[in-house]
Design a protein around this motif. Structure first.
Motif, PDB file in Angstrom:
ATOM      1  N   GLY A 246      12.058  15.374  -1.964  1.00  0.00           N
ATOM      2  CA  GLY A 246      12.931  14.918  -0.771  1.00  0.00           C
ATOM      3  C   GLY A 246      14.321  16.047  -0.962  1.00  0.00           C
ATOM      4  N   LYS A 247      14.776  16.190   0.201  1.00  0.00           N
ATOM      5  CA  LYS A 247      16.097  17.087   0.041  1.00  0.00           C
ATOM      6  C   LYS A 247      17.428  16.164  -0.422  1.00  0.00           C
ATOM      7  CE  LYS A 247      17.545  16.772   4.770  1.00  0.00           C
ATOM      8  NZ  LYS A 247      18.072  17.840   5.869  1.00  0.00           N
ATOM      9  N   TYR A 248      17.203  14.764  -0.468  1.00  0.00           N
ATOM     10  CA  TYR A 248      18.217  14.000  -0.874  1.00  0.00           C
ATOM     11  C   TYR A 248      18.192  13.508  -2.156  1.00  0.00           C
ATOM     12  CZ  TYR A 248      19.248  13.857   4.121  1.00  0.00           C
ATOM     13  OH  TYR A 248      19.441  14.329   5.374  1.00  0.00           O
TER      14      TYR A 248
ATOM     15  N   LEU B 295      11.437   5.124  -3.832  1.00  0.00           N
ATOM     16  CA  LEU B 295      10.456   4.093  -3.358  1.00  0.00           C
ATOM     17  C   LEU B 295      11.230   3.234  -2.209  1.00  0.00           C
ATOM     18  CD1 LEU B 295       7.806   2.403  -3.969  1.00  0.00           C
ATOM     19  CD2 LEU B 295       9.446   0.955  -5.482  1.00  0.00           C
ATOM     20  N   VAL B 296      10.578   2.915  -1.453  1.00  0.00           N
ATOM     21  CA  VAL B 296      11.116   2.192  -0.146  1.00  0.00           C
ATOM     22  C   VAL B 296      10.140   0.912  -0.380  1.00  0.00           C
ATOM     23  CG1 VAL B 296      11.566   2.145   2.118  1.00  0.00           C
ATOM     24  CG2 VAL B 296      11.575   4.062   1.165  1.00  0.00           C
ATOM     25  N   ALA B 297      10.732  -0.086  -0.830  1.00  0.00           N
ATOM     26  CA  ALA B 297      10.191  -1.408  -1.025  1.00  0.00           C
ATOM     27  C   ALA B 297      10.500  -2.371  -0.066  1.00  0.00           C
ATOM     28  CB  ALA B 297      10.167  -1.938  -2.397  1.00  0.00           C
ATOM     29  N   TYR B 298       9.597  -2.984   0.734  1.00  0.00           N
ATOM     30  CA  TYR B 298      10.155  -3.742   1.967  1.00  0.00           C
ATOM     31  C   TYR B 298       9.154  -5.066   2.245  1.00  0.00           C
ATOM     32  CZ  TYR B 298       6.469  -2.142   5.019  1.00  0.00           C
ATOM     33  OH  TYR B 298       5.090  -1.737   5.299  1.00  0.00           O
TER      34      TYR B 298
ATOM     35  N   GLU C 154       9.873   2.751   7.354  1.00  0.00           N
ATOM     36  CA  GLU C 154       9.218   3.769   7.580  1.00  0.00           C
ATOM     37  C   GLU C 154      10.112   4.963   8.181  1.00  0.00           C
ATOM     38  OE1 GLU C 154       4.779   1.826   9.337  1.00  0.00           O
ATOM     39  OE2 GLU C 154       6.531   2.579  10.491  1.00  0.00           O
ATOM     40  N   ALA C 155      11.167   4.724   8.474  1.00  0.00           N
ATOM     41  CA  ALA C 155      12.153   5.819   9.000  1.00  0.00           C
ATOM     42  C   ALA C 155      12.830   6.179   7.699  1.00  0.00           C
ATOM     43  CB  ALA C 155      13.257   5.169  10.012  1.00  0.00           C
ATOM     44  N   ILE C 156      13.148   5.079   6.756  1.00  0.00           N
ATOM     45  CA  ILE C 156      13.743   5.549   5.596  1.00  0.00           C
ATOM     46  C   ILE C 156      12.746   6.388   4.640  1.00  0.00           C
ATOM     47  CG2 ILE C 156      14.674   4.649   3.391  1.00  0.00           C
ATOM     48  CD1 ILE C 156      15.471   2.210   4.666  1.00  0.00           C
ATOM     49  N   ARG C 157      11.508   6.139   4.773  1.00  0.00           N
ATOM     50  CA  ARG C 157      10.464   6.774   4.233  1.00  0.00           C
ATOM     51  C   ARG C 157      10.669   8.409   4.642  1.00  0.00           C
ATOM     52  NH1 ARG C 157       5.733   9.914   5.035  1.00  0.00           N
ATOM     53  NH2 ARG C 157       4.975  10.293   2.894  1.00  0.00           N
ATOM     54  N   GLU C 158      10.427   8.355   5.849  1.00  0.00           N
ATOM     55  CA  GLU C 158      10.299   9.851   6.397  1.00  0.00           C
ATOM     56  C   GLU C 158      11.566  10.764   6.161  1.00  0.00           C
ATOM     57  OE1 GLU C 158      10.075  11.633  11.161  1.00  0.00           O
ATOM     58  OE2 GLU C 158       9.762   9.314  10.634  1.00  0.00           O
ATOM     59  N   VAL C 159      12.668   9.925   5.945  1.00  0.00           N
ATOM     60  CA  VAL C 159      13.896  11.005   5.899  1.00  0.00           C
ATOM     61  C   VAL C 159      14.021  11.380   4.328  1.00  0.00           C
ATOM     62  CG1 VAL C 159      16.550  11.068   5.667  1.00  0.00           C
ATOM     63  CG2 VAL C 159      15.426   9.937   7.798  1.00  0.00           C
ATOM     64  N   THR C 160      13.703  10.236   3.466  1.00  0.00           N
ATOM     65  CA  THR C 160      13.923  10.598   2.279  1.00  0.00           C
ATOM     66  C   THR C 160      12.475  11.218   1.337  1.00  0.00           C
ATOM     67  OG1 THR C 160      12.866   8.452   1.638  1.00  0.00           O
ATOM     68  CG2 THR C 160      15.187   8.604   1.730  1.00  0.00           C
TER      69      THR C 160
ATOM     70  N   GLN D 227       0.887  -1.285   0.024  1.00  0.00           N
ATOM     71  CA  GLN D 227       0.049   0.179  -0.045  1.00  0.00           C
ATOM     72  C   GLN D 227       0.917   1.337  -0.120  1.00  0.00           C
ATOM     73  OE1 GLN D 227      -2.765  -0.016   3.356  1.00  0.00           O
ATOM     74  NE2 GLN D 227      -3.922   1.834   2.509  1.00  0.00           N
ATOM     75  N   PRO D 228       1.251   1.761  -1.468  1.00  0.00           N
ATOM     76  CA  PRO D 228       2.156   3.111  -1.314  1.00  0.00           C
ATOM     77  C   PRO D 228       1.474   4.012  -0.512  1.00  0.00           C
ATOM     78  CG  PRO D 228       1.679   2.138  -3.418  1.00  0.00           C
ATOM     79  CD  PRO D 228       0.786   1.500  -2.298  1.00  0.00           C
ATOM     80  N   ILE D 229       2.475   4.720   0.171  1.00  0.00           N
ATOM     81  CA  ILE D 229       1.988   6.095   0.877  1.00  0.00           C
ATOM     82  C   ILE D 229       2.496   7.173   0.138  1.00  0.00           C
ATOM     83  CG2 ILE D 229       2.370   7.452   2.996  1.00  0.00           C
ATOM     84  CD1 ILE D 229       2.750   4.805   4.633  1.00  0.00           C
ATOM     85  N   GLN D 230       1.711   8.150  -0.283  1.00  0.00           N
ATOM     86  CA  GLN D 230       2.313   9.172  -1.240  1.00  0.00           C
ATOM     87  C   GLN D 230       2.917  10.224  -0.572  1.00  0.00           C
ATOM     88  OE1 GLN D 230       1.636   9.419  -4.247  1.00  0.00           O
ATOM     89  NE2 GLN D 230       0.816   7.267  -4.142  1.00  0.00           N
TER      90      GLN D 230
END
Length: 246
Positions: A31-33, A40-43, A55-61, A23-26
């Motif tokens: 991002g600044k990176y 995309l953060v697939a897990y 979720e931590a990666i998604r928040e940062v990126t 379920q992708p979260i838009q």
């Protein structure tokens, strides 16, 4: 494009069973990176530890999450789960995934993460990797582990995506404290290896002379000694301001 060497953190690891809904979260914006490239953060996560890291990666990126969820759920109890995981590994199985990534072609950076199962990545990661064309993309592996086989699992994700470029992976036992510093580091590596995407021009002393330029570091400090410049700089000249890479 020259492939980026993968720096995998040293430490060795054991089997750990770490379920998922694709379920992708838009994201709310770029991002600044990675120069704002789409992430995309697939897990795949069994017990929630890898999900927490994703979720931590998604928040940062400021990327988008995609949960790799099997059509047939894994047992919720630890021992039965390890038995299924071992059978899949030994039979080289490809567990079916419930959903697909929407608009795959729009993503430039793809983080792929999972727990360590029987010394390697769960076989559903092989299913995921074989379902998409990774040409022109940059893959970043990550994993969670109980004690050992972190490096082997990160390397497996690299091996499953041979047409992609790769950045340094990260494996943890569940902590997310290093996620931001890791992403900052690999983003700089990516930018330095993608000058065209960064809006950075290559520069040689044969083409121009430093005497007609004002050169600044990325922190805003003017460079006084230009004898041995190396890295990325901001240059102000008659044409305006732009970045160069030396």
């Amino acid at each position: 494009m020259k492939k980026i060497l993968v720096t995998l953190l040293a430490f060795i690891a054991i089997t750990s069973c770490d379920a998922s809904e694709p379920q992708p979260i838009q994201s709310e914006g770029e991002g600044k990176y990675f120069n704002g490239k789409k992430v995309l953060v697939a897990y795949f996560s069994w017990g929630g530890t890898t999900k927490k890291m994703a979720e931590a990666i998604r928040e940062v990126t400021n990327g988008e999450l995609f949960e790799i969820e099997p059509v047939t759920p894994y047992p919720t109890e630890y021992t039965p789960c390890t038995e299924v995981a071992l059978e899949e590994r030994d039979s080289d199985a490809r567990p079916e995934i419930k959903d697909q990534v929407i608009k795959w072609e729009e993503y430039d950076i793809v983080f792929i993460g999972c727990p360590v199962w029987w010394h390697t990545a769960p076989m559903i990661i092989s299913t995921f990797a074989e379902s998409y064309d990774f040409s022109g993309k940059t893959v970043v592996p990550f994993c969670t582990y109980a004690a050992t086989y972190r490096d082997e699992t990160l390397q497996k994700i690299v091996d499953l995506t041979p047409t992609a470029d790769h950045l340094e992976g990260l494996g943890t036992t569940g902590s997310t404290s290093d996620v931001e510093s890791w992403i900052e580091r690999i983003s700089k590596t990516w930018v330095n290896n993608h000058p065209d995407d960064a809006g950075i021009m290559s520069y040689t002393t044969e083409e121009d002379t430093y005497s007609r330029m004002q050169i600044y570091s990325l922190t805003g400090n003017k460079v006084q000694n230009t004898d041995s410049l190396k890295g990325v700089y901001v240059v102000k000249d008659a044409a305006g301001s732009h970045k160069i890479i030396k």
